[in-house]
Design a protein around this motif. Structure first.
Motif, PDB file in Angstrom:
ATOM      1  N   ALA A 207       1.146 -11.111   0.415  1.00 34.70           N
ATOM      2  CA  ALA A 207      -0.169 -10.707  -0.089  1.00 34.70           C
ATOM      3  C   ALA A 207      -0.870 -11.883  -0.764  1.00 34.70           C
ATOM      4  O   ALA A 207      -2.082 -12.080  -0.596  1.00 34.70           O
TER       5      ALA A 207
ATOM      6  N   TRP B  23      -9.826  -5.127  -2.566  1.00 30.46           N
ATOM      7  CA  TRP B  23      -8.615  -5.927  -2.329  1.00 30.46           C
ATOM      8  C   TRP B  23      -7.382  -5.226  -2.911  1.00 30.46           C
ATOM      9  O   TRP B  23      -6.321  -5.189  -2.276  1.00 30.46           O
TER      10      TRP B  23
ATOM     11  N   GLY C 121      -6.091  -4.746   0.481  1.00 34.72           N
ATOM     12  CA  GLY C 121      -5.926  -6.157   0.796  1.00 34.72           C
ATOM     13  C   GLY C 121      -7.228  -6.821   1.239  1.00 34.72           C
ATOM     14  O   GLY C 121      -8.329  -6.396   0.871  1.00 34.72           O
TER      15      GLY C 121
ATOM     16  N   GLN D 109       0.839  -1.192   0.000  1.00 35.78           N
ATOM     17  CA  GLN D 109       0.000   0.000   0.000  1.00 35.78           C
ATOM     18  C   GLN D 109       0.875   1.244   0.000  1.00 35.78           C
ATOM     19  O   GLN D 109       1.790   1.378   0.790  1.00 35.78           O
TER      20      GLN D 109
END
Length: 455
Positions: free
Chosen positions: A218, A75, A79, A3
């Motif tokens: 992830a 997402w 996430g 991010q």
């Protein structure tokens, strides 16, 4: 995938997803347009190419593509937590609205003014379903091969009562084999075209042109979430099958779980199967009540597939045998919603890390295009089925070998319903009046006819 510091926080994003959820009327086309306007044009979280890329990925999955698109973009931004917030908020208003309307319908559905309101809504819903046939047909029936698949699926379900899952499987096989054989009709299988008036370049947005390689953490988090969603979906279904075989709650859990795996083509396609099974096989509700439920879903925010909550509610309300039928209906409706949407989250989490590979698979895209073409025929059958049960009071089934036709008794025509339906069709196809206005006008017309003593 990491991010970036200029991203909105999850709390800030939650406000945006709540706004989208509150504005998500009008079926998938309207919902996708709302998301594009807010996320691409206003917020510039992502650009047109990435938005369409995500939308085409969601088209490959069973389930409501608009809800899954919100889940997937959530997402991308934040996430697993972002996906749960975006996808969950997208369906929350619909869950609350349909449940409230189901309670009212069960308690007061036979009261004159309520029945009149739904009498009017039926006419509008018929016009909207026919409009869906036309819109999807224009997009999906690009060549004679796709038109032939649509025609074949219509004949299969209308004249031979072929199960919807079999139609989907056959269409997918035709598309897959056609692509593998290199047939031209199965090569150009692009999904949606341009959305919005102005193009927004990916490079000018928060997500940028490329996200970069997905980190191992992830990927693992997405796969864990997908596995957990599968467990949460299948655990109550398995418990009901083992502990209460043959009970209405078990039937609701297993039947709507099958729908969750086969809901290619959206709610209208699924409703054709629901009309076959929930009305004909299980007897949970009558054809007119199915139209009433679709009217509820059309006039409330959220995916149209939320109509399944109403079906589950009415099935449990009537069949559970509880001393408190409203409580049974509530449990049945929430169970139907759970087994419908838990798989949607599973498909996104399990598929998101492999999105690029899935989209690059031409045979898979061709199979989806063939299924979409078949869905046009299935929705046309649904529109005719609705028309028969809205406009005529009596219907008879005619059997001749494998041929099985459900046709109206012509002398039982309801002229008021026919007139309202004709006006709704005129409003939708000639006057281009919006869906919400058509639904509201039809409902008020039903009420006016009731007050005049005609309905």
């Amino acid at each position: 995938m990491t991010q970036r510091t200029d991203f909105p926080t999850l709390a800030e994003a939650t406000k945006v997803w709540a706004r989208i959820a509150a504005l998500s009327f009008g079926g998938p086309a309207g919902q996708i347009a709302v998301m594009h306007r807010i996320l691409v044009e206003e917020r510039k979280w992502l650009g047109d190419s990435r938005f369409l890329h995500a939308l085409n990925f969601c088209m490959l999955l069973p389930g409501p593509e608009a809800q899954q698109l919100a889940t997937y973009i959530g997402w991308l931004m934040h996430g697993v937590r972002g996906a749960l917030v975006a996808g969950g908020l997208f369906i929350l208003p619909g869950i609350l609205a349909i449940m409230g309307l189901s309670w009212i319908y069960a308690a007061f559905g036979d009261v004159g003014f309520v029945s009149a309101l739904f009498f009017g809504l039926k006419a509008a819903v018929l016009a909207i379903v026919l409009q869906a046939v036309v819109r999807l047909g224009r997009r999906a029936l690009k060549n004679n091969a796709m038109r032939a698949i649509a025609a074949g699926s219509f004949v299969a379900i209308f004249a031979f009562a072929m199960p919807f899952p079999l139609i989907v499987a056959l269409a997918a096989a035709i598309g897959w084999l056609g692509a593998k054989a290199g047939l031209a009709a199965f090569q150009d299988t692009g999904g949606h075209g341009k959305l919005g008036a102005a193009h927004v370049d990916d490079a000018q947005t928060l997500l940028g042109r490329e996200l970069g390689p997905l980190s191992g953490a992830a990927r693992a988090a997405a796969l864990r979430a997908g596995a957990f969603a599968l467990i949460l979906w299948l655990l109550p279904v398995g418990a009901l099958v083992l502990l209460a075989p043959g009970h209405v709650f078990t039937d609701i859990a297993t039947y709507f779980s099958k729908l969750a795996v086969l809901t290619f083509g959206g709610a209208y396609a699924v409703l054709a199967w629901v009309a076959q099974e929930a009305v004909g096989t299980y007897g949970w509700l009558q054809p007119g009540e199915m139209l009433d439920g679709l009217g509820m879903a059309e006039t409330t925010p959220g995916p149209l597939i939320m109509v399944l909550q109403f079906v589950g509610f009415m099935g449990a309300y009537r069949e559970a045998g509880w001393a408190m039928p409203m409580l049974a209906g509530t449990v049945g409706g929430l169970l139907a919603t759970w087994v419908t949407f838990a798989p949607c989250f599973a498909w996104i989490f399990l598929g998101a890390p492999f999105m690029e590979g899935l989209r690059a698979n031409k045979a898979l895209s061709a199979a989806l295009s063939a299924v979409t073409a078949a869905v046009v025929g299935v929705i046309l059958n649904l529109a005719i089925w609705f028309a028969i049960h809205v406009i005529w009071r009596e219907v008879a089934r005619h059997q001749l070998g494998p041929l099985s036709l459900e046709l109206p008794v012509l002398g039982s025509i309801d002229w008021l319903a026919a007139g309202l339906s004709a006006l709704a069709l005129l409003a939708v196809f000639r006057l281009n009046i919006g869906m919400v206005k058509v639904l509201l006008s039809a409902a008020l017309s039903g009420m006016a006819l009731h007050l005049a003593g005609w309905a």
